[in-house]
Design an enzyme around this catalytic site. Structure first.
Site, PDB file in Angstrom:
ATOM      1  CB  ALA A  11     -23.681   4.260 -13.151  1.00  0.00           C
ATOM      2  NE  ARG A  16     -18.765  -9.255  -9.571  1.00  0.00           N
ATOM      3  CZ  ARG A  16     -19.962  -9.626  -9.120  1.00  0.00           C
ATOM      4  NH1 ARG A  16     -20.163 -10.883  -8.761  1.00  0.00           N
ATOM      5  NH2 ARG A  16     -20.947  -8.761  -9.034  1.00  0.00           N
ATOM      6  CB  THR A  83     -29.962   0.335  -7.447  1.00  0.00           C
ATOM      7  OG1 THR A  83     -30.287  -0.056  -6.095  1.00  0.00           O
ATOM      8  CG2 THR A  83     -29.125  -0.755  -8.091  1.00  0.00           C
ATOM      9  CB  SER A 379      -4.782 -21.779 -62.849  1.00  0.00           C
ATOM     10  OG  SER A 379      -5.961 -22.550 -62.920  1.00  0.00           O
TER      11      SER A 379
END
Length: 434
Positions: A11, A16, A83, A379
């Site tokens: 979550a 950073r 947490t 070619s």
């Protein structure tokens, strides 16, 4: 192991990473880090949940591409950050619950099994850090964990401790249900820390044990530098796995292999090669600096400096340098150099001359070129799709093919060459030296 549930905490804002993209969707070796983690979770349990918040809809959509039956919860970061706050509404139905973070893509299945097998009410993954800066310190009393103190709340003496929390736990679910309502947010961050469960568990006379793990496997990714470190570590594991399975690699540290790629039989990979996406390479050689994307290569040699783009299937074929194939199905073909073969089917015995282009795009839609068996393409030929070249055809060099060619024919599409005598000298005003 139906008695084990897994909850992945994903979550966080991931500030950073310096990106609007959710952190857990950043890729390592071709797949989002959350996908790597959930794949490991599903190896040990069918009861897997993810807790999301930031850009929930985007992350949930990506997860459900791979794991449609997964349980998704949303954390209220404003009211219940942290947490432990993430677990507030999670339904715990298994006997034991493993809790892990969504930014640990290097975790191993065996680590999770060891954690869940510990004989304790709570087992905590820990490692001895050479530099414990930033980690929660683990306070031990013999083999029992007494407390985990977060860096910002640790005293000077506690900050010297090198036993640190790796961030992965296994709870007996009944113990976790008792503990969660007792966790408060009186700390420097005003967050509900799951680590506080240890101190509470000890007060309830519950057993808290440590499981020593490898720091590398539990590396968390917080910024793009750490993402790069983790990807390099994962690449080493992928290359090692395939070399031990029989793939020969030249200068292996320069080779990139997607986590979804597969090799069969005897294969050789030269330096600076990239194998990207869901590729299958079977009994083939990929030469220096070539790129293969989401394609199947069988009994063929590719490169050097070739680019096989997605949805190609190349079999019994030689692809030389500076050849690009896109959505091409080639079987028994030689394309030695400097060609673009897009949206095409080319059959065995055909030789593709230097500078050949399948002109597959008309500005609005892509069209297909079909080339049969034993065709010789001179070619600098352009084949303007949609076009079909039947078996046993010769195409003269320098031709532009805009119509189908029947079997056995020679196709020539050129203007007549005109030589104007002496024009060079007239143009530049030079003296005719003849």
């Amino acid at each position: 192991m139906s008695n084990i549930g897994v909850v992945v905490l994903a979550a966080g804002l991931g500030t950073r990473m310096k990106s609007t993209k959710p952190k857990v969707l950043f890729e390592l070796c071709g797949e989002a880090m959350i996908v790597h983690i959930l794949r490991k979770a599903y190896e040990i349990s069918d009861d897997v949940s993810v807790v999301l918040s930031y850009q929930k809809e985007i992350v949930e959509a990506k997860i459900k591409e791979f794991f449609p039956k997964i349980k998704i919860y949303e954390q209220n970061l404003k009211e219940f950050p942290g947490t432990a706050g993430a677990l507030k509404d999670v339904c715990l139905t298994s006997e034991k619950t493993i809790i892990m973070c969504g930014d640990m893509p290097l975790v191993k299945t065996n680590d999770l099994i060891r954690l869940s097998s510990a004989n304790a009410d709570i087992s905590v993954s820990i490692f001895e850090a050479a530099n414990p800066q930033g980690y929660g310190r683990v306070i031990m009393n013999g083999s029992t964990i007494e407390d985990i103190v977060e860096q910002k709340d640790a005293s000077e003496s506690q900050r010297l401790i090198k036993s640190v929390n790796a961030g992965c736990y296994c709870f007996k679910s009944e113990a976790l249900k008792k503990i969660l309502p007792l966790i408060q947010n009186q700390n420097a961050q005003n967050e509900y820390y799951l680590t506080d469960a240890i101190k509470i568990a000890n007060k309830l006379n519950l057993k808290c044990s440590a499981v020593l793990v490898d720091e590398q496997n539990f590396m968390g990714i917080n910024d793009k530098f750490q993402l790069d470190i983790a990807q390099n570590l994962m690449q080493k594991e992928i290359r090692k796995k395939w070399m031990q399975a029989g793939v020969l690699m030249r200068l292996s540290d320069t080779v990139y292999i997607d986590s979804r790629a597969k090799f069969e039989d005897e294969c050789e990979i030269e330096e600076n090669v990239s194998i990207i996406g869901e590729c299958v390479i079977k009994n083939s050689k990929i030469k220096s600096s070539s790129v293969i994307e989401n394609s199947v290569i069988e009994n063929s040699d590719i490169g050097p400096l070739a680019h096989i783009r997605p949805n190609s299937h190349i079999k019994n074929t030689h692809i030389g340098n500076f050849v690009e194939v896109k959505a091409g199905k080639l079987n028994g073909v030689k394309a030695g150099h400097l060609s673009y073969l897009g949206d095409c089917e080319i059959e065995e015995g055909t030789n593709v001359g230097c500078g050949t282009i399948t002109c597959n795009y008309d500005g609005k839609a892509k069209h297909k070129t079909k080339i049969g068996k034993n065709v010789f393409i001179g070619s600098d030929t352009q084949l303007i799709a949609p076009v079909t070249v039947e078996d046993n055809v010769l195409i003269a060099a320098g031709s532009t093919i805009a119509s189908n060619i029947p079997s056995g024919a020679l196709a020539i599409s050129r203007t007549k060459q005109i030589n104007k005598s002496g024009f060079f000298y007239k143009f530049f005003g030079a003296k005719d030296e003849k």
